[in-house]
Design a protein around this motif. Structure first.
Motif, PDB file in Angstrom:
ATOM      1  N   THR A  10      27.436 -13.564  -5.976  1.00 18.94           N
ATOM      2  CA  THR A  10      27.397 -12.114  -6.127  1.00 18.94           C
ATOM      3  C   THR A  10      26.199 -11.491  -5.450  1.00 18.94           C
ATOM      4  OG1 THR A  10      27.189 -10.352  -7.729  1.00 18.94           O
ATOM      5  CG2 THR A  10      26.262 -12.438  -8.353  1.00 18.94           C
ATOM      6  N   GLN A  11      26.321 -10.248  -5.106  1.00 15.20           N
ATOM      7  CA  GLN A  11      25.216  -9.497  -4.534  1.00 15.20           C
ATOM      8  C   GLN A  11      24.345  -8.869  -5.616  1.00 15.20           C
ATOM      9  OE1 GLN A  11      24.224  -8.962  -1.284  1.00 15.20           O
ATOM     10  NE2 GLN A  11      25.589 -10.667  -0.868  1.00 15.20           N
ATOM     11  N   GLY A  12      24.681  -9.085  -6.840  1.00 13.17           N
ATOM     12  CA  GLY A  12      23.805  -8.605  -7.906  1.00 13.17           C
ATOM     13  C   GLY A  12      24.299  -7.383  -8.627  1.00 13.17           C
ATOM     14  N   THR A  13      25.606  -7.131  -8.616  1.00 20.35           N
ATOM     15  CA  THR A  13      26.135  -5.996  -9.349  1.00 20.35           C
ATOM     16  C   THR A  13      26.568  -6.453 -10.727  1.00 20.35           C
ATOM     17  OG1 THR A  13      28.350  -6.384  -8.493  1.00 20.35           O
ATOM     18  CG2 THR A  13      26.954  -4.918  -7.223  1.00 20.35           C
ATOM     19  N   ASP A  14      26.211  -5.672 -11.754  1.00 17.17           N
ATOM     20  CA  ASP A  14      26.597  -6.030 -13.113  1.00 17.17           C
ATOM     21  C   ASP A  14      28.086  -5.850 -13.335  1.00 17.17           C
ATOM     22  OD1 ASP A  14      23.514  -4.706 -14.413  1.00 17.17           O
ATOM     23  OD2 ASP A  14      24.056  -6.774 -13.969  1.00 17.17           O
ATOM     24  N   ALA A  15      28.729  -4.976 -12.516  1.00 18.39           N
ATOM     25  CA  ALA A  15      30.144  -4.697 -12.719  1.00 18.39           C
ATOM     26  C   ALA A  15      30.978  -5.967 -12.573  1.00 18.39           C
ATOM     27  CB  ALA A  15      30.617  -3.636 -11.730  1.00 18.39           C
ATOM     28  N   ASP A  16      30.686  -6.780 -11.594  1.00 21.00           N
ATOM     29  CA  ASP A  16      31.414  -8.034 -11.373  1.00 21.00           C
ATOM     30  C   ASP A  16      30.468  -9.041 -10.735  1.00 21.00           C
ATOM     31  OD1 ASP A  16      33.077 -10.115 -10.868  1.00 21.00           O
ATOM     32  OD2 ASP A  16      34.521  -9.000  -9.663  1.00 21.00           O
ATOM     33  N   PRO A  17      29.788  -9.823 -11.553  1.00 15.32           N
ATOM     34  CA  PRO A  17      28.831 -10.788 -10.996  1.00 15.32           C
ATOM     35  C   PRO A  17      29.495 -11.903 -10.208  1.00 15.32           C
ATOM     36  CG  PRO A  17      29.082 -11.088 -13.360  1.00 15.32           C
ATOM     37  CD  PRO A  17      29.806  -9.843 -13.016  1.00 15.32           C
ATOM     38  N   LEU A  18      30.823 -12.006 -10.263  1.00 11.81           N
ATOM     39  CA  LEU A  18      31.530 -13.066  -9.540  1.00 11.81           C
ATOM     40  C   LEU A  18      32.381 -12.510  -8.405  1.00 11.81           C
ATOM     41  CD1 LEU A  18      32.764 -15.235 -12.573  1.00 11.81           C
ATOM     42  CD2 LEU A  18      30.604 -15.377 -11.325  1.00 11.81           C
ATOM     43  N   GLN A  19      32.084 -11.316  -7.942  1.00 10.55           N
ATOM     44  CA  GLN A  19      32.955 -10.661  -6.972  1.00 10.55           C
ATOM     45  C   GLN A  19      33.001 -11.391  -5.631  1.00 10.55           C
ATOM     46  OE1 GLN A  19      31.658  -6.750  -5.934  1.00 10.55           O
ATOM     47  NE2 GLN A  19      29.533  -7.335  -5.629  1.00 10.55           N
ATOM     48  N   ARG A  20      31.977 -12.187  -5.306  1.00 10.94           N
ATOM     49  CA  ARG A  20      31.979 -12.902  -4.027  1.00 10.94           C
ATOM     50  C   ARG A  20      32.430 -14.359  -4.158  1.00 10.94           C
ATOM     51  NH1 ARG A  20      28.849 -10.599   0.300  1.00 10.94           N
ATOM     52  NH2 ARG A  20      28.983  -8.347   0.015  1.00 10.94           N
ATOM     53  N   VAL A  21      32.859 -14.760  -5.322  1.00 10.52           N
ATOM     54  CA  VAL A  21      33.308 -16.137  -5.514  1.00 10.52           C
ATOM     55  C   VAL A  21      34.584 -16.359  -4.711  1.00 10.52           C
ATOM     56  CG1 VAL A  21      34.341 -17.706  -7.190  1.00 10.52           C
ATOM     57  CG2 VAL A  21      32.204 -16.550  -7.729  1.00 10.52           C
ATOM     58  N   SER A  22      34.649 -17.492  -3.993  1.00 12.34           N
ATOM     59  CA  SER A  22      35.814 -17.806  -3.164  1.00 12.34           C
ATOM     60  C   SER A  22      36.167 -19.274  -3.324  1.00 12.34           C
ATOM     61  CB  SER A  22      35.511 -17.499  -1.691  1.00 12.34           C
ATOM     62  OG  SER A  22      34.650 -18.496  -1.154  1.00 12.34           O
ATOM     63  N   ALA A  23      37.153 -19.711  -2.562  1.00 12.63           N
ATOM     64  CA  ALA A  23      37.579 -21.104  -2.631  1.00 12.63           C
ATOM     65  C   ALA A  23      36.515 -22.056  -2.122  1.00 12.63           C
ATOM     66  CB  ALA A  23      38.868 -21.296  -1.822  1.00 12.63           C
ATOM     67  N   GLN A  24      35.459 -21.537  -1.498  1.00  9.92           N
ATOM     68  CA  GLN A  24      34.356 -22.362  -1.002  1.00  9.92           C
ATOM     69  C   GLN A  24      33.245 -22.538  -2.037  1.00  9.92           C
ATOM     70  OE1 GLN A  24      34.145 -23.866   2.001  1.00  9.92           O
ATOM     71  NE2 GLN A  24      36.100 -23.102   2.754  1.00  9.92           N
ATOM     72  N   ILE A  25      33.477 -22.075  -3.268  1.00  9.15           N
ATOM     73  CA  ILE A  25      32.420 -22.029  -4.262  1.00  9.15           C
ATOM     74  C   ILE A  25      31.739 -23.369  -4.472  1.00  9.15           C
ATOM     75  CG2 ILE A  25      34.166 -22.276  -6.075  1.00  9.15           C
ATOM     76  CD1 ILE A  25      30.760 -20.532  -6.397  1.00  9.15           C
ATOM     77  N   TYR A  26      32.489 -24.462  -4.507  1.00 10.74           N
ATOM     78  CA  TYR A  26      31.877 -25.763  -4.762  1.00 10.74           C
ATOM     79  C   TYR A  26      31.352 -26.412  -3.493  1.00 10.74           C
ATOM     80  CZ  TYR A  26      34.140 -25.200  -9.270  1.00 10.74           C
ATOM     81  OH  TYR A  26      34.524 -24.708 -10.496  1.00 10.74           O
ATOM     82  N   ARG A  27      31.919 -26.063  -2.367  1.00 13.51           N
ATOM     83  CA  ARG A  27      31.429 -26.633  -1.111  1.00 13.51           C
ATOM     84  C   ARG A  27      30.144 -25.948  -0.660  1.00 13.51           C
ATOM     85  NH1 ARG A  27      34.981 -30.154   0.594  1.00 13.51           N
ATOM     86  NH2 ARG A  27      33.930 -30.422   2.599  1.00 13.51           N
TER      87      ARG A  27
END
Length: 535
Positions: A10-27
């Protein structure tokens, strides 16, 4: 492997702290990439950064994780980006959440993590399963870690298999079930709050744990939608359908249904936008040069077919984006056809070009009608298609449906109706219906009788010649028998081949729309009713 970390956290927004999570999250997970423990301090992170600088200068061996090591090995740029993310406490918390938590009672290297480091993932699963099921005998934080780690481990395995295009089929139903247990287990979220408190960082608020909990269903389903899009793009429809089925069955809370719709809609947006740009460009070309309108209409239908098919696999039929995109294709196709229609000179004299244009326009509108998703748009296309089909009767041969009509070759058919019996007289109305026909079909019909006659002559010649040549001294008995065979052959030919062809043509002529409409009103073939005199 993608570089950098902007796609992961995330870029640091409280509205959605996971907004940048993608299928590459673990890689791209900072702890998996660097091999650092979740308890690593700022000093340890800086020490690794310094060591990385030395390794780059000396071409030394880059550090790797002992647990679920990545393949291929992360580059120096990957590791540097991961270290930068660890310097941001909010980004670090997201990476911590999507990584394996050590047991509080066993230190940073507990038994399950030690088993994973040794490559025995089954032993780790057994340990965490026992800890999660025997919470009365387990430290609450350890039970929470076990529930959380089972979900993370299964998710890691499934995504690694998907991203590697592995032939194995991950059990996504089980993955979502694991995350459903995480979402409903307050102990997991209490443990996350405890981690925030332990970090004692002014940029981290305890409410961030609730924000992650609220955003988790959307994040998981966005990842699933990403997998579906990749599978559809690769024409692996089976994999896409399995993922979609698992997503629809996922028990991820009350907001999951809306989250799923939003995830699929966002995933399909590039295809919808591609179709929108195609339609707008085609309409603009048709507006500027109307004679190109029909070409542009065909271009819309041809070039939108692939993206529309992919969108249909992704979105349910009633989804607004899907309906709107289908209707746009249908309407813009109609607009291009209407632009082209304005350039035509529809005089009573038809030519080959006029006939071809009518056939092309009818075909285009028929396909556009099938493309439309809403009833109103479909009805509008059907209305215009019917108008075009009616007008095309003036220009196109009804028999072959290809060549322009020739007035001198038209078929004249009488029909009568509105019969009123007023003894002793009969009153009726009649009209002559002109069925358009081309010169080629007229010639073919006229030649049909000649061909039948030639076949009959051939039957007699062959039937008489063969026995005459083979049995010249046998008398006239064989010749008489041959004549009988020839008559039978002619009769069979007349009642099968010729009759069938004539019946088929009569039925086709009778299906001419004006005649079919008159029959629906009770009219019959013929100039006058049966039994009516000529007076």
């Amino acid at each position: 492997m993608a570089q950098g970390g902007d796609d992961v956290t995330t870029q640091g927004t409280d509205a959605d702290p996971l907004q940048r999570v993608s299928a590459q999250i673990y890689r791209q997970n900072a702890f998996r990439v660097t091999g650092l423990a979740l308890s690593s301090t700022g000093r340890e992170i800086r020490r690794m950064a310094d060591r990385l600088a030395v390794i780059e200068k000396t071409d030394g061996q880059l550090p790797t994780s002992d647990i679920l090591a990545l393949a291929p090995t992360p580059s120096a740029g990957d590791i540097r980006a991961a270290l930068d993310r660890l310097g941001d406490p909010r980004q670090r918390l997201v990476d911590e959440f999507f990584w394996l938590w050590p047991a509080q009672s066993g230190g940073p290297q507990d038994a399950a993590l030690a088993a994973l480091a040794a490559g025995d993932s089954n032993a780790a699963v057994r340990h965490w399963t026992t800890a999660a099921q025997n919470s009365d005998l387990t430290v609450p934080a350890d039970a929470a870690s076990a529930v959380h780690n089972l979900a993370v481990l299964e998710h890691v395995r499934a995504l690694d298999a998907e991203l590697a295009a592995d032939t194995a089929q991950p059990d996504w139903v089980s993955v979502y079930r694991r995350w459903g247990l995480v979402l409903s287990d307050d102990r997991v979220w209490d443990s996350l709050v405890a981690r925030i408190r332990h970090a004692a960082n002014a940029r981290l608020d305890e409410s961030l744990a609730a924000g992650i909990r609220s955003a988790l269903p959307s994040a998981l389903l966005r990842i699933g939608a990403e997998i579906v899009v990749a599978a559809i793009t690769a024409d692996d429809i089976g994999r896409a359908e399995r993922q979609l089925a698992a997503m629809r069955d996922a028990q991820l809370g009350d907001t999951a249904r809306d989250a799923l719709d939003a995830a699929l809609r966002a995933a399909g947006a590039p295809w919808a936008d591609q179709i929108g740009r195609l339609c707008d460009d085609a309409v603009q070309v048709a507006t500027d040069t109307q004679k190109n309108g029909l070409d542009q209409a065909e271009r819309i239908l041809a070039d939108s077919a692939g993206p529309l098919e992919r969108l249909d696999l992704l979105l349910p039929p009633e989804e607004p984006t899907r309906v709107r995109t289908h209707d746009k294709v249908a309407l813009d196709t109609l607009r291009c056809v209407l632009f082209f229609d304005q350039t035509r000179d529809l005089s009573d004299t038809a030519d080959a070009g006029t006939a071809r244009d009518h056939m092309r326009m009818t075909d285009v509108l028929t396909r556009a009608e099938r493309t439309a998703a809403s009833e109103a748009i479909g009805d509008r296309l059907a209305e215009n298609r019917k108008i075009l089909e009616t007008s095309s009767l003036r220009f196109v041969c009804w028999i072959c449906q290809e060549n322009p009509t020739d007035p001198t070759a038209a078929i004249k058919m009488w029909m009568h109706g509105d019969v009123v019996h007023e003894y002793p007289r009969i009153r009726w109305r009649n009209m002559q219906v002109t069925v358009p026909r081309c010169r080629t079909c007229q010639s073919r019909s006229e030649n049909q009788g000649c061909l039948t006659g030639l076949r009959n002559i051939l039957f007699f010649v062959v039937s008489i010649s063969i026995p005459t040549m083979l049995f010249s001294g046998a008398g006239g008995g064989f010749i008489f028998l041959a004549i009988v065979v020839a008559f039978v052959t002619c009769w069979v030919d007349a009642n099968t081949v010729t009759a069938r062809a004539e019946r088929k043509q009569r039925d086709h002529i009778a299906s001419f729309p004006p005649m079919a409409e008159l029959r629906s009103q009770g009219w019959q073939h013929g100039e006058r009713p049966l039994g009516a005199g000529s007076g």
